[in-house]
Scaffold this active site. Structure first.
Site, short mmCIF file in Angstrom:
data_model
loop_
_atom_site.label_atom_id
_atom_site.label_comp_id
_atom_site.label_asym_id
_atom_site.label_seq_id
_atom_site.Cartn_x
_atom_site.Cartn_y
_atom_site.Cartn_z
N ILE A 66 46.20 35.83 35.49
CA ILE A 66 45.55 36.41 36.67
C ILE A 66 44.06 36.13 36.55
O ILE A 66 43.36 36.76 35.75
CB ILE A 66 45.79 37.93 36.79
CG1 ILE A 66 47.28 38.24 36.88
CG2 ILE A 66 45.06 38.49 38.01
CD1 ILE A 66 47.62 39.72 37.08
N ASP A 67 43.58 35.15 37.30
CA ASP A 67 42.14 34.89 37.30
C ASP A 67 41.54 35.75 38.41
O ASP A 67 41.92 35.64 39.56
CB ASP A 67 41.86 33.41 37.54
CG ASP A 67 40.36 33.12 37.39
OD1 ASP A 67 39.78 32.51 38.29
OD2 ASP A 67 39.77 33.61 36.41
N ASP A 98 39.84 29.59 32.86
CA ASP A 98 39.33 29.95 34.19
C ASP A 98 39.09 28.71 35.06
O ASP A 98 39.25 28.75 36.27
CB ASP A 98 38.01 30.71 34.06
CG ASP A 98 38.15 32.05 33.34
OD1 ASP A 98 37.35 32.30 32.40
OD2 ASP A 98 39.06 32.81 33.70
N GLU A 126 44.84 32.86 28.24
CA GLU A 126 43.78 33.87 28.12
C GLU A 126 44.21 35.06 27.27
O GLU A 126 43.45 35.54 26.43
CB GLU A 126 43.33 34.38 29.49
CG GLU A 126 42.31 35.53 29.37
CD GLU A 126 41.62 35.90 30.66
OE1 GLU A 126 40.66 36.69 30.59
OE2 GLU A 126 42.02 35.39 31.73
N ASP A 182 45.63 30.81 32.88
CA ASP A 182 45.07 32.14 33.14
C ASP A 182 46.06 32.85 34.06
O ASP A 182 46.20 32.49 35.22
CB ASP A 182 43.70 32.03 33.83
CG ASP A 182 43.02 33.40 33.93
OD1 ASP A 182 41.80 33.44 34.11
OD2 ASP A 182 43.73 34.43 33.85
N THR A 216 40.95 39.32 37.34
CA THR A 216 41.62 40.57 36.97
C THR A 216 40.89 41.79 37.51
O THR A 216 41.52 42.76 37.96
CB THR A 216 41.78 40.66 35.44
OG1 THR A 216 42.55 39.55 35.00
CG2 THR A 216 42.45 41.94 35.01
#
Ligand code: LIP
Length: 318
Positions: free
Chosen positions: A92-93, A257, A73, A90, A95
């Site tokens: 930190i999915d 994601d 990402e 990702d 955020t």
């Protein structure tokens, strides 16, 4: 010549440990201290922790699997996936949840080959719930075992306290087996997300569809049990794989994601179709998805009903 076929078990085992390592970077970071910056607009955020975790993951993967590609990402210029063996990450999915210290976040790592996700790892370090799956080998949740009884609490003034030692339990998904049949939208608990595009055709399609799903008969609506907007596509997919969410619909999110959640849902007997009517064969980078849980019947009925409730077509560039 070495066999080019990816060793999915080896990849899975490496990603499993890598996710736990990334998880401790996330839990030891204090999002309220490190300011977030805006990407596309004020609801599309990134933090230094997102970037640091992606750096650690991409350099670890490059060292271990130098010939495989990387789609992340925070470092990718486009969300398009090629047929090459690729890690889709990702860091930190969720955020926005992270920035608000709302613990519904995960690291999501998938491995795809010929544009098909084959290994998926989704880890929420705040709950220590790690969801994992390999194509053809089932989906699992590895989580701290729930202690069956709580040890006696220390009486007043006593210093020594035996911490609760919990082991980890690996449970096959879905959690209810056989998975109860789907009974249509009227009996459904559905996840949706608002995303960060807040005007235009997709916004109109989404907001009209949300009210079409929730509205009662007098509005021509489907009167679903309720809608949930939890803020992480990857964890939404895992809740569908567990079986406690019946469906999840979103347009606008990216391959990073949903890539890992996709394998976990499919290996738990669920289906991933497109977010627009008739899209039975969506691509992982198609940016519009309808995810339906595993069930002893009613899955296709649910997909048709859901598509029937849509109020417009979602359109996204990669
Ligand atoms: C988020 C997705 C969520 C979507 C948000 C955002 P991020 O990912 O998990 O489903 O609605 O717009 O894309 O940016 O937190 O990794």
């Amino acid at each position: 010549m070495a066999d080019p076929t990816p060793n999915l078990q080896e990849i899975h085992d490496f990603l499993f440990l890598l996710a736990i390592r990334a998880g401790s970077m996330i839990t030891s970071a204090n999002p309220t201290l490190s300011p977030s910056t805006q990407k596309k607009n004020s609801s599309d955020l990134v933090t230094e922790t997102d970037k640091a975790v992606e750096d650690m993951v991409s350099s670890s993967l490059k060292a271990k699997f130098p010939s495989y590609s990387f789609l992340g990402e925070e470092t990718s210029t486009s969300g398009a996936l090629t047929p090459a063996p690729t890690f889709i990450v990702d860091p930190i999915d969720g955020t926005t949840n992270f920035v608000h210290a709302h613990p519904y976040i995960s690291i999501s790592i998938a491995f795809a080959y010929e544009r098909r996700p084959l290994v998926g790892i989704v880890y929420n370090p705040f709950t220590q719930h790690l969801y994992h799956a390999i194509h053809g080998k089932g989906a699992f949740l590895t989580a701290p075992s729930i202690p069956t009884s709580h040890p006696p609490l220390p009486s007043h003034g006593e210093s020594k306290f035996e911490p609760v030692l919990s082991a980890y339990t690996r449970t096959r998904l879905p959690l209810k087996s056989p998975a109860p049949p789907l009974q249509g939208l009227k009996q459904a608990l559905v996840a949706i997300e608002w995303g960060n595009e807040r005007s235009g055709n997709n916004w109109e399609t989404k907001t009209k569809t949300f009210s079409s799903l929730a509205g009662d008969d007098s509005t021509g609506g489907s009167m679903v049990h309720s809608l949930r907007s939890l803020g992480s596509a990857a964890l939404n997919c895992c809740a569908v794989a567990r079986g406690d969410l019946d469906a999840y619909w979103e347009g606008g999110c990216w391959a990073w994601d949903v890539g890992a959640g996709w394998v976990i849902v499919e290996e738990a007997g669920g289906r991933v179709v497109g977010g627009n009517e008739g899209e039975w064969k969506p691509s992982v980078d198609g940016r519009r998805y309808l995810v339906v849980r595993g069930a002893e019947g009613g899955q296709e009925q649910m997909i048709h009903e859901f598509w029937g409730a849509l109020k417009g077509n979602l359109e996204y560039e990669q």
